[in-house]
Design an enzyme around this catalytic site. Structure first.
Site, mmCIF file in Angstrom:
data_model
loop_
_atom_site.group_PDB
_atom_site.id
_atom_site.type_symbol
_atom_site.label_atom_id
_atom_site.label_comp_id
_atom_site.label_asym_id
_atom_site.label_seq_id
_atom_site.Cartn_x
_atom_site.Cartn_y
_atom_site.Cartn_z
ATOM 1 N N CYS A 77 -110.436 70.420 -55.726
ATOM 2 C CA CYS A 77 -109.516 70.920 -56.669
ATOM 3 C C CYS A 77 -108.555 72.107 -56.056
ATOM 4 O O CYS A 77 -108.190 72.127 -55.017
ATOM 5 C CB CYS A 77 -109.820 71.287 -57.800
ATOM 6 S SG CYS A 77 -108.423 71.177 -59.335
ATOM 7 N N HIS A 174 -113.633 67.064 -59.588
ATOM 8 C CA HIS A 174 -114.792 68.109 -59.742
ATOM 9 C C HIS A 174 -115.849 67.405 -59.777
ATOM 10 O O HIS A 174 -116.601 67.319 -60.720
ATOM 11 C CB HIS A 174 -114.570 68.997 -61.054
ATOM 12 C CG HIS A 174 -113.386 69.915 -60.683
ATOM 13 N ND1 HIS A 174 -113.557 71.211 -60.419
ATOM 14 C CD2 HIS A 174 -112.026 69.966 -61.298
ATOM 15 C CE1 HIS A 174 -112.583 71.857 -60.500
ATOM 16 N NE2 HIS A 174 -111.470 70.966 -61.156
ATOM 17 N N GLU A 176 -118.792 68.398 -58.987
ATOM 18 C CA GLU A 176 -119.820 69.390 -59.447
ATOM 19 C C GLU A 176 -119.930 69.424 -60.986
ATOM 20 O O GLU A 176 -120.942 69.982 -61.420
ATOM 21 C CB GLU A 176 -119.499 70.981 -58.952
ATOM 22 C CG GLU A 176 -118.553 71.621 -59.572
ATOM 23 C CD GLU A 176 -116.907 71.055 -58.915
ATOM 24 O OE1 GLU A 176 -116.855 70.155 -58.528
ATOM 25 O OE2 GLU A 176 -116.074 71.789 -59.412
HETATM 26 N N1 GLN Z 1 -104.577 74.422 -61.154
HETATM 27 C C1 GLN Z 1 -105.347 75.182 -60.083
HETATM 28 C C2 GLN Z 1 -104.539 75.783 -58.868
HETATM 29 O O1 GLN Z 1 -103.431 75.482 -58.742
HETATM 30 C C3 GLN Z 1 -106.405 74.371 -59.552
HETATM 31 C C4 GLN Z 1 -107.292 73.733 -60.803
HETATM 32 C C5 GLN Z 1 -108.923 73.656 -60.308
HETATM 33 O O2 GLN Z 1 -109.355 73.996 -59.632
HETATM 34 N N2 GLN Z 1 -109.387 73.230 -61.592
HETATM 35 O O3 GLN Z 1 -105.188 76.631 -58.075
#
Ligand code: GLN
Length: 192
Positions: A77, A174, A176
């Site tokens: 992410c 994610h 994890e």
């Molecule tokens: N929206 C976050 C970003 O742009 C990422 C979100 C996340 O890691 N769950 O950094």
């Protein structure tokens, strides 16, 4: 095997617990010296702007870039955003992977969702091939892959949510936060 988890911000503890569950030594990385002796590194989810800013403040940007030349790194992410080359706006990035990413591509926090993905690379882990249940939280989309980067997983509509470039791995979702260890096992196979 010893794997570091970048512990500046975000859900690094969940990655550490997952690695420990797999019998791997997991260490928190906050300073360049913490990268010494690691076989791989995970950059967790969180806020990519915050993680990037802190990485600059702690003098980690160049050491992380160098580490990624020769070692496995997996970004989940926000971590995937940091690994990318281009996100169409100024923000500190490691620029290690030939992927372009759009942040918050699915909308706001309330638009977070879960989806079953078909990821053939995971079939060899676990007893029998089964879909991978992925959790997306204000997730980025991988708009395109180029160079030696390749697509690892897409949503049913074809949008890219996981990519790999040699020993570098990026996922919009994610692993994890699930009970499923297969993605971590896959990353460990790249770090080995
Ligand atoms: N929206 C976050 C970003 O742009 C990422 C979100 C996340 O890691 N769950 O950094």
């Amino acid at each position: 095997m010893k794997i570091g988890v970048l512990a500046l911000q975000g859900d690094f503890l969940e990655h550490i617990q997952m690695l420990q569950r797999l019998g791997v030594e997991a260490v928190e990385v906050r300073l360049p010296k913490h990268l010494d002796g690691l076989d791989g590194l995970i950059i967790p989810g969180g806020e990519s702007t915050t993680i990037g800013k802190l990485a600059v403040d702690f003098g980690l940007l160049d050491p992380l870039r160098q580490f990624g030349q020769t070692h496995a790194i997996w970004g989940t992410c926000a971590g995937a955003i940091l690994l990318s080359k281009d996100i169409h706006r100024p923000q500190p990035l490691l620029e290690l992977m030939d992927i372009t990413v759009q942040r918050n591509a699915f909308g706001r926090q309330v638009n977070s969702f879960e989806a079953d993905l078909d990821i053939p690379e995971l079939y060899r882990f676990g007893e029998q091939p089964r879909p991978y249940h992925a959790i997306f939280i204000r997730a980025p989309i991988i708009e395109s892959v180029s160079g030696s980067a390749r697509v690892l997983a897409t949503l049913p509509d074809g949008r890219i949510v996981a990519a790999q470039q040699g020993h570098l791995l990026a996922t919009s979702f994610h692993p994890e936060l699930t009970d499923d260890t297969r993605f971590h096992e896959y990353f460990l196979s790249l770090a080995d």
